[in-house]
Design an enzyme around this catalytic site. Structure first.
Site, mmCIF file in Angstrom:
data_model
loop_
_atom_site.group_PDB
_atom_site.id
_atom_site.type_symbol
_atom_site.label_atom_id
_atom_site.label_comp_id
_atom_site.label_asym_id
_atom_site.label_seq_id
_atom_site.Cartn_x
_atom_site.Cartn_y
_atom_site.Cartn_z
ATOM 1 N N TRP A 41 0.838 -1.205 0.000
ATOM 2 C CA TRP A 41 0.000 0.000 0.000
ATOM 3 C C TRP A 41 0.871 1.252 0.000
ATOM 4 C CZ3 TRP A 41 -0.591 4.145 3.379
ATOM 5 C CH2 TRP A 41 -1.716 4.951 3.167
ATOM 6 N N HIS A 42 2.003 1.168 0.716
ATOM 7 C CA HIS A 42 2.842 2.351 0.817
ATOM 8 C C HIS A 42 3.561 2.701 -0.484
ATOM 9 C CE1 HIS A 42 2.247 2.323 5.177
ATOM 10 N NE2 HIS A 42 2.669 3.568 5.126
ATOM 11 N N GLY A 43 3.812 1.743 -1.326
ATOM 12 C CA GLY A 43 4.480 2.107 -2.573
ATOM 13 C C GLY A 43 4.786 0.900 -3.439
ATOM 14 N N PHE A 94 1.713 8.556 -1.498
ATOM 15 C CA PHE A 94 1.110 7.238 -1.273
ATOM 16 C C PHE A 94 -0.365 7.274 -1.538
ATOM 17 C CE2 PHE A 94 4.769 7.742 1.583
ATOM 18 C CZ PHE A 94 5.628 6.968 0.859
#
Lengths: 342, 467
Positions: free
Chosen positions: B327-329, B467
C-alpha cells in the site's frame, strides 16, 4: 481562550522586537524593494570569449546543450566559427542576462545566437531563479535589472508576499535568518571537534558535490524539478509569453542585428516518440506562430524520429552517439539560415 | 491544492465563511462537498471526476447490498475489483511498464506507449481504503448504508482528509456529517494550536531536515555511517512531515465542527513493534487490523490445515504488514519494509513480548526503547532507500567510513537531527507539565515567528502525498 490571548500578546511582542532588531542585525532598510538584490559586479566571461574567439554562431543553453552539440563538429559542418555557452542549471532568466550583459555588448558581434531549449522553458521566467541559481544569475546581473526582477521574481509572487517582502522584516529577512541558523547548526558541532568552517565546507563538497549520485534518485529529482515546466499555467502560451524573457531576447537580438534561432531539443519527459501530450503540442503550435511573426527561426526537433531513445543517457541528456547525431541534424537545420546569411 | 499555499488559505476562508453563514446542515454539507471537490480537482479536474464516479458506484453498490442481501458477495466483489483495480493500476503500472515495453518491443511492435509514466492521483490510496472500509462494514451488517449521496460523497472526499488521511471510519465521521452543526468558539480554540503545530512541523522541521536526508539518500555509494545518519534524519523528517499534515487536517476539520481521529501517539517512544504500529499512522493500523489481520487470524483458526501455533501467530502479522508495504508504494523496498515489520511483530510475540509490554526496571525499559528505536530507524532506511540493491550494496560492500569527510558530514546530519528535534521534545514536556500555561503560549508565539521566517523558502510537498 486565555491561551490564545496570551499567545497573541507574546507574538505581538516578538514581532515588535523583530521589527527593531532584524533591520539592525542585517543592515536592511524598510520599506525595502521586494525581490533579490544584485551586486554591481557583472561577469564578462562570455563577452571575453566572444571577443577572443570571434564566433559567428553562439550556442546558448543548459546542460542539455552541453551533451547535445559538439561545437567543433558543428563548426566543421557549417563552415562557421561556433562558440558554445552551456551552463548546467541555467534557464531563460540566465540566457536573457548573458544575451543582454555579455553577447550584445561584446566588441565582436556574432551573426547568430542559437538557444537550445525544451518545451516551455523559454516562457517560464520563474524557472531556476532561486537558491543556488540566484547566485549564478547575480554573476551576470547588473545592480539594476528591472525586467529580470519583475519577470523572474515579482510576477511570481502574490501581493501578500510582495507586501511582506517590503514591510515585514521577519518574512523579508527570512533567508538571512535561515542562513544564520543553518550555519550555526552546520558548523558548531564539527568546530568543537577541531574542524573549522573551511574544513566543514570541504567535507560537504567532497561528500556531496564531487560524488556520484544514485541514478534513480537523480532521475526522480530531475523529473520533480521539470514538473514545473509542465504545470497548467506554464503550458498557457498566451498567458506566459509577455511575462517571459522571450520578447526581450527577441528585441535585443533584433536591435543588434543578430539572427535569433531557437532550437527545441527532444526530451523523454512528457512522452516518447510521437506521444507528446496535447497540452505541449498546443503550446508548441502557438510558440511556432509567435516566433514566425517575430522573424525568429524556430527549429523544432521535439519529435524528431532520428533522435531515438538509445541516444539518450537520461530523460534530458544525449549520450556521445546522440551528440554526434544531433550535431549533424542541427548543422543541417542551420543550413537554411546560413544560406540567407551569405 | 496544497495546505501550504496562498490559494488554500483563500479557499479555506471563503469555504469557512460560506459554510457557517448558511447554518443549516442541508446547505452546509453540499457546500463542503463542493469545496472538497474543488480542492481535490484544483490542479487536475479529471481526478475529481474519477473520484465522483467511483464514489457513486460504491454508494449504489452499498445500497444494493441493503436492498438485496443475497447478492452481497456479488456487490462486494464488484466494489473490491473496482477499488483495488484502480489503486493497483495507478500504483503499480510504473513498476511494470519498463518490462511491458521491452516485452512488446521484443515482439517487434512499438512499445513506447508503455513507457509513458502514470502519475498516482493524490489521495487515491487513502480514499480507496475509506470506501472499502465502508463497503466491508455494510456487507458485514455492521453499518447501515447512508441514503444520502451527498453525505457519503462528503465522507469520502472531505477535503482536510482526502490527500493523506486520517483514514476516518464511517462510524465516526458519517454521524457527524449527518448531524446538525452550529458554530462554537471552541472549534477555533481547539483548531488553531493544531494548525499552527502542523505548519511548524512541516515548514520548520520537516523541510529543513529533508535537505540533508535527501542529499545522503541521493548518493550512489554512501558509507554505512552516512547511511545511518541519513536514516536518522529521515526518521525525524517523516514524523514531522506526516504528523504535521495530520495536525493541520484535524485542525481544519475542527474549524468546520468535526472531530477527527489522531494518527500519532509518540510513536518513537514505542517499546515493541506492535506498540509502534498502535502509535504510528493509527488510522491505517486500525484499518489493517480490522480488515486484514483479524480476518486472516480467524480464517487460520477455523481452517483445517492444522498449522502449528507459531505459524498461526506469525502468518497474520506478516501478511498484514506485507499488504501495508504494498500500500505504501510500488517498490521492493516497500514490500521488504512491510515484511520486516511483520517478522518483527511475529518474533516479539513468539518470545512472549506483547504490544502492551512494559518492563518494570528503568534499565530494561531504556534498553527495550533503544532496541525498538534502532529497528524503527532500520525500517526507515529500507523505506527511504532508492532500491534494495542500493541498500544491500552499502551494507555488504561499503566501508563504515570512506574518509574523514564522511565523519564530518555525518556529524552535521546528526546535529541537524538534534537541533530540529528539540522543539518536539519541548512541546512534549509542555503538554505534560504546562499545558495551556504561559510557557505554552510563548512556545506557540516562537513557533509562529519561526514559521514566518522559514516561510520565505521553497515548499516541497508532503511525503505522504506520494502514497
Amino acid at each position: 481562550m486565555r491561551l490564545f490571548l496570551r499567545y497573541l500578546l507574546l507574538l505581538s511582542i516578538l514581532v515588535i522586537i523583530a521589527w527593531v532588531k532584524i533591520p539592525q542585525r542585517y543592515g536592511l532598510d524598510f520599506p525595502r524593494n521586494p525581490g533579490p538584490e544584485f551586486d554591481r559586479q557583472v561577469r564578462t566571461l562570455y563577452a571575453d570569449r566572444i571577443n577572443e574567439g570571434k564566433p559567428e554562431i553562439v550556442l546558448l543553453g543548459d546542460s542539455t546543450l552541453k551533451d547535445a552539440v559538439n561545437a567543433e563538429l558543428l563548426s566543421i559542418l557549417t563552415g562557421r566559427k561556433v562558440a558554445k555557452f552551456d551552463v548546467p542549471g541555467s534557464a531563460s532568466a540566465f540566457w536573457y542576462l548573458v544575451l543582454k550583459n555579455n553577447i550584445v555588448v561584446a566588441e565582436h558581434r556574432p551573426r547568430m545566437v542559437v538557444i537550445i531549449f525544451r518545451d516551455t522553458i523559454l516562457t517560464a521566467p520563474g524557472y531556476r531563479v532561486h537558491g543556488a541559481y540566484l547566485v549564478q544569475l547575480d554573476e551576470f546581473a547588473a545592480r539594476r535589472e528591472p525586467i529580470l526582477l519583475e519577470r523572474a521574481y515579482l510576477n511570481q509572487m502574490s501581493p501578500v508576499e510582495i507586501w511582506a517582502e517590503q514591510y515585514f522584516p521577519l518574512y523579508s529577512a527570512g533567508e538571512q535568518v535561515q542562513k544564520e541558523v543553518d550555519a550555526w547548526i552546520r558548523y558548531s558541532f564539527p568546530n568543537w571537534l577541531g574542524c573549522n568552517k573551511d574544513c566543514t565546507d570541504k567535507s560537504m563538497y567532497e561528500v556531496f558535490t564531487s560524488a556520484d549520485l544514485e541514478p534513480g534518485q537523480l532521475r526522480n529529482a530531475v523529473a520533480t524539478a521539470e514538473q514545473y515546466l509542465y504545470a497548467r499555467a506554464r503550458l498557457d502560451f498566451e498567458r506566459q509569453v509577455n511575462k517571459s524573457f522571450l520578447p526581450e531576447m527577441i528585441r535585443l537580438t533584433k536591435e543588434n542585428g543578430i539572427q535569433l534561432i531557437v532550437v527545441r531539443l527532444k526530451n523523454q519527459m512528457t512522452g516518447t516518440d510521437g506521444s507528446e501530450t496535447p497540452e505541449v503540442r498546443r503550446y508548441i503550435e502557438e510558440l511556432t506562430r509567435y516566433l514566425g511573426k517575430q522573424s525568429v527561426i524556430f527549429l523544432d526537433y521535439g519529435k524528431d524520429p532520428r533522435l531515438a531513445r538509445e541516444y539518450y543517457k537520461d530523460a534530458l541528456h544525449l549520450n556521445p552517439e546522440g551528440e554526434t547525431v544531433f550535431t549533424q541534424i542541427l548543422a543541417e537545420g542551420l543550413g537554411e539560415a546560413l544560406k540567407q546569411d551569405k | 491544492m496544497s495546505f501550504a499555499s496562498l490559494s488554500f488559505i483563500i479557499f479555506l476562508v471563503c469555504t469557512f465563511a460560506l459554510y457557517w453563514l448558511v447554518k443549516k446542515r442541508e446547505w452546509q454539507n453540499p457546500i463542503l462537498l463542493a469545496a472538497s471537490y474543488l480542492f481535490y480537482g484544483w490542479v487536475t479536474p479529471s481526478l475529481a471526476v474519477m473520484l465522483g464516479a467511483s464514489t457513486m458506484l460504491d454508494f449504489f453498490l452499498a445500497r444494493g447490498i441493503q436492498a438485496s442481501p443475497v447478492r452481497t458477495r456479488l456487490f462486494m466483489a464488484l466494489s473490491l475489483t473496482l477499488n483495488l483495480g484502480v489503486l493497483a493500476g495507478f500504483k503499480y503500472y510504473n513498476f511494470f511498464n519498463d518490462e511491458l515495453a521491452n516485452f512488446v518491443t521484443s515482439l517487434g511492435m512499438n512499445g513506447d506507449f508503455f513507457l509513458t509514466r502514470v502519475l498516482l492521483p493524490a489521495g487515491l490510496s487513502f480514499y480507496t481504503l475509506k470506501k472499502l472500509g465502508y463497503m466491508i462494514d455494510v456487507s458485514r451488517g455492521m453499518l447501515k448504508p447512508t441514503h444520502a449521496l451527498v453525505d457519503f460523497a462528503l465522507y469520502v472526499s472531505f477535503f482536510p482528509q482526502i490527500i493523506a488521511g486520517p483514514i476516518e471510519r464511517p462510524q465516526k465521521l458519517l454521524p457527524q456529517i449527518e448531524a446538525q452543526r452550529a458554530w462554537k468558539a471552541d472549534f477555533f480554540y481547539g483548531a488553531w494550536p493544531l494548525i499552527l503545530m502542523g505548519f511548524f512541523k512541516k515548514i520548520v522541521i520537516a523541510d529543513n531536515i529533508k535537505i540533508i536526508s535527501d542529499q545522503i539518500f541521493s548518493l550512489d555509494e554512501p558509507s554505512i555511517f552516512l547511511l545511518i545518519m541519513g536514516a536518522l534524519a529521515f526518521t525525524l523528517q517523516i514524523l514531522a512531515d506526516f504528523s504535521g499534515y495530520t495536525d493541520m487536517s484535524r485542525g481544519f476539520a475542527m474549524l468546520f465542527g468535526f472531530q477527527t481521529s489522531e494518527n500519532f501517539n509518540l510513536p518513537y517512544t514505542s517499546l515493541t513493534p506492535t506498540d509502534f504500529w498502535n502509535r504510528w499512522h493509527i488510522t491505517l493500523s486500525n484499518w489493517l487490523r480490522d480488515y486484514i489481520f483479524f480476518p486472516i487470524g480467524r480464517a487460520l483458526k477455523r481452517s483445517r490445515l492444522n498449522l502449528p501455533p507459531w505459524q498461526v501467530l506469525s502468518i497474520p502479522p506478516i501478511a498484514t504488514m506485507f499488504i501495508s508495504g504494498l500500500w505504501h508504494g510500488a517498490g521492493w523496498n516497500f514490500v521488504m519494509w512491510g515484511v520486516y515489520y511483520g517478522v518483527l511483530i511475529s518474533v516479539y510475540q513468539l518470545v512472549g513480548i506483547r504490544g502492551d509490554w512494559k518492563p518494570k526496571s528503568p534499565w530494561a525499559h531504556g534498553l527495550a526503547w533503544f532496541v525498538m528505536f534502532t529497528f524503527i530507524v532500520i525500517g526507515w532506511a529500507m523505506f527511504r532507500a532508492p532500491s534494495l540493491a542500493w541498500l544491500g550494496n552499502i551494507l555488504f560492500n561499503e566501508p563504515f567510513l570512506h574518509s574523514q569527510s564522511d565523519l564530518i558530514v555525518g556529524l552535521i546530519a546528526f546535529s541537524m537531527v538534534i537541533a530540529y528535534s528539540i522543539p518536539l521534545w519541548i512541546k512534549l514536556g509542555l503538554d505534560k507539565y504546562a499545558k495551556d500555561g504561559w510557557l505554552t503560549s510563548a512556545y506557540y508565539a516562537f513557533a509562529t515567528v519561526l514559521i514566518i521566517v522559514f516561510l520565505n523558502a521553497t515548499f516541497p510537498d508532503f511525503i505522504y502525498n506520494q502514497f
